[in-house]
Scaffold this motif. Structure first.
Motif, short mmCIF file in Angstrom:
data_model
loop_
_atom_site.label_atom_id
_atom_site.label_comp_id
_atom_site.label_asym_id
_atom_site.label_seq_id
_atom_site.Cartn_x
_atom_site.Cartn_y
_atom_site.Cartn_z
N ILE A 270 0.86 -1.19 0.00
CA ILE A 270 0.00 0.00 0.00
C ILE A 270 0.89 1.23 0.00
O ILE A 270 1.77 1.37 0.85
CB ILE A 270 -0.92 0.04 1.24
CG1 ILE A 270 -1.80 -1.22 1.30
CG2 ILE A 270 -1.79 1.29 1.21
CD1 ILE A 270 -2.66 -1.30 2.55
N ASP A 271 0.66 2.11 -0.97
CA ASP A 271 1.36 3.40 -1.02
C ASP A 271 0.33 4.51 -0.92
O ASP A 271 -0.83 4.35 -1.32
CB ASP A 271 2.14 3.53 -2.33
CG ASP A 271 3.20 2.44 -2.49
OD1 ASP A 271 4.06 2.34 -1.59
OD2 ASP A 271 3.15 1.69 -3.48
N VAL A 272 0.74 5.65 -0.40
CA VAL A 272 -0.15 6.78 -0.17
C VAL A 272 0.27 7.94 -1.06
O VAL A 272 1.45 8.28 -1.15
CB VAL A 272 -0.12 7.21 1.31
CG1 VAL A 272 -1.10 8.36 1.55
CG2 VAL A 272 -0.46 6.02 2.21
N CYS A 273 -0.73 8.55 -1.72
CA CYS A 273 -0.41 9.64 -2.65
C CYS A 273 -0.14 10.94 -1.89
O CYS A 273 -0.69 11.20 -0.82
CB CYS A 273 -1.57 9.84 -3.62
SG CYS A 273 -1.17 10.98 -4.98
N LYS A 274 0.70 11.78 -2.49
CA LYS A 274 1.02 13.09 -1.91
C LYS A 274 -0.10 14.10 -2.19
O LYS A 274 -0.12 15.17 -1.59
CB LYS A 274 2.33 13.62 -2.50
CG LYS A 274 3.55 12.77 -2.19
CD LYS A 274 4.78 13.33 -2.89
CE LYS A 274 6.02 12.50 -2.62
NZ LYS A 274 7.21 13.03 -3.35
N VAL A 290 4.15 7.62 -1.65
CA VAL A 290 4.95 7.45 -0.44
C VAL A 290 4.58 6.11 0.18
O VAL A 290 3.39 5.80 0.33
CB VAL A 290 4.64 8.58 0.58
CG1 VAL A 290 5.46 8.38 1.86
CG2 VAL A 290 4.93 9.94 -0.04
N PRO A 291 5.56 5.28 0.54
CA PRO A 291 5.24 4.00 1.18
C PRO A 291 4.43 4.21 2.46
O PRO A 291 4.59 5.23 3.15
CB PRO A 291 6.62 3.40 1.49
CG PRO A 291 7.53 4.03 0.50
CD PRO A 291 7.01 5.43 0.31
N LEU A 292 3.58 3.26 2.76
CA LEU A 292 2.67 3.38 3.90
C LEU A 292 3.39 3.72 5.20
O LEU A 292 2.95 4.59 5.96
CB LEU A 292 1.88 2.08 4.06
CG LEU A 292 0.88 2.02 5.22
CD1 LEU A 292 -0.23 3.03 5.03
CD2 LEU A 292 0.32 0.60 5.36
N ASP A 293 4.50 3.04 5.48
CA ASP A 293 5.18 3.26 6.76
C ASP A 293 5.77 4.66 6.86
O ASP A 293 5.90 5.21 7.96
CB ASP A 293 6.26 2.19 6.97
CG ASP A 293 7.32 2.18 5.90
OD1 ASP A 293 7.02 2.59 4.76
OD2 ASP A 293 8.45 1.75 6.18
#
Length: 327
Positions: A270-274, A290-293
């Protein structure tokens, strides 16, 4: 003397119908490396619940084994919501069995006996690319309501373990944030629930399995991201969950509301968008992800862990209680 004891014990087992309890079956990984981008380790369920759950040697067991596949390889194919809905129509047109009748121990599910009917030899994306169950895929979407499913009752795939730690994390994926759940004493609760169900009839489902689950994939962390209404990029295995029924138009046909039975299950990353819109977050543009962690800061992670110590894992949400009823 020993022979006589064995004979007597055998006769007792026959007369009483008792059997010697089978030793717990361990979870097996068919590849050399786990797919998660984070360090992880075996969990208690990995030593007590095998790949086919509680239905070994049956169509249900074979479906469970696919649910638990952590070994899809290669580059992930980017799918759209249109692709997932198209795949559902193709499954219906090809008369792939799905759905179930009844509840609890009397429930009868209509599962494919031979899951090769779901392979890329038979299915295409909306753009015509071959795709099928077991392929590695990804999608960009908003997360809605990440939660531990089947807490208290357990699910067949997870050997009916009742605890959150031993069950899947269920996530709705939507093209736009769905209406929030109404509060318990909300006078407009029924109207809001109906609006939410209409929105979820356009959703697909993604799930994190409990086997070797990274800590960062726990529901309390994913809920933090979902609350931001920020797009995520979820990668994992394409899977057809034949135990359910999809909506017909905007009308739910099942306790687990979704527009397609094709899922991303299990989730690998899971990656999160900027940014805040799907248009600003193309799957192939690594610069926006951006990686989840890294998206969940150390302070936020610590605060979430502390909060989880004072909240129960038991799910008192009526909307979820029958989510996988009878599975």
């Amino acid at each position: 003397m020993a022979r006589a004891f064995i004979l007597i014990a055998a006769m007792w087992l026959v007369l009483t119908g008792s059997t010697v309890p089978a030793s717990p079956e361990k979870f097996q990984i068919a590849c050399q490396k786990l797919p998660f981008p984070f360090k992880t380790k075996a969990r208690p369920i990995d030593g007590s619940c095998g790949n086919e759950g509680d239905s070994k040697g049956t169509a249900k067991g074979r479906q469970n084994a696919v649910k638990n596949n952590l070994c899809s390889e290669g580059d992930a194919v980017t799918l759209s919501f249109e692709d997932f809905m198209s795949l559902q129509k193709q499954a219906k047109d090809r008369h792939v069995p799905f759905g179930g009748d009844g509840f609890g121990p009397t429930r009868v599910e209509h599962l494919p006996e031979d899951r090769s009917v779901l392979s890329s030899a038979h299915f295409r994306t909306a753009g015509g690319r071959p795709i099928g169950e077991g392929d590695k895929v990804r999608i960009v979407a908003f997360m809605d309501d990440p939660h531990a499913a089947d807490v208290g009752s357990g699910e067949d795939v997870n050997c009916h373990n009742p605890k959150a730690a031993d069950n899947d994390i269920h996530i709705n994926l939507v093209e736009r944030p769905a209406p929030a759940k109404p509060g318990k004493n909300d006078p407009d609760a029924e109207q809001k629930k109906a609006a939410r169900q209409v929105a979820l009839c356009g959703a697909i489902v993604a799930e994190v399995i409990p086997h070797f689950r990274p800590d960062i994939f726990q529901a309390q962390f994913l809920a933090r991201i979902a609350a931001r209404n920020t797009p995520v990029r979820i990668s994992g295995q394409l899977f057809f969950d034949a135990a359910h029924r999809p909506c017909e138009g905007s009308v739910p046909q099942d306790s687990s509301v979704r527009g397609s039975l094709w899922e991303i299950h299990p989730i690998y990353s899971i990656d999160v968008c900027k940014h805040k819109t799907l248009h600003q977050c193309p799957a192939a543009s690594e610069a926006v992800w951006v990686p989840l962690d890294q998206s969940i800061g150390m302070f936020e992670m610590l605060a979430t862990r502390l909060m989880s110590l004072f909240t129960s894992e038991e799910d008192d949400d009526e909307e979820r209680k029958d989510e996988h009823l009878g599975e």
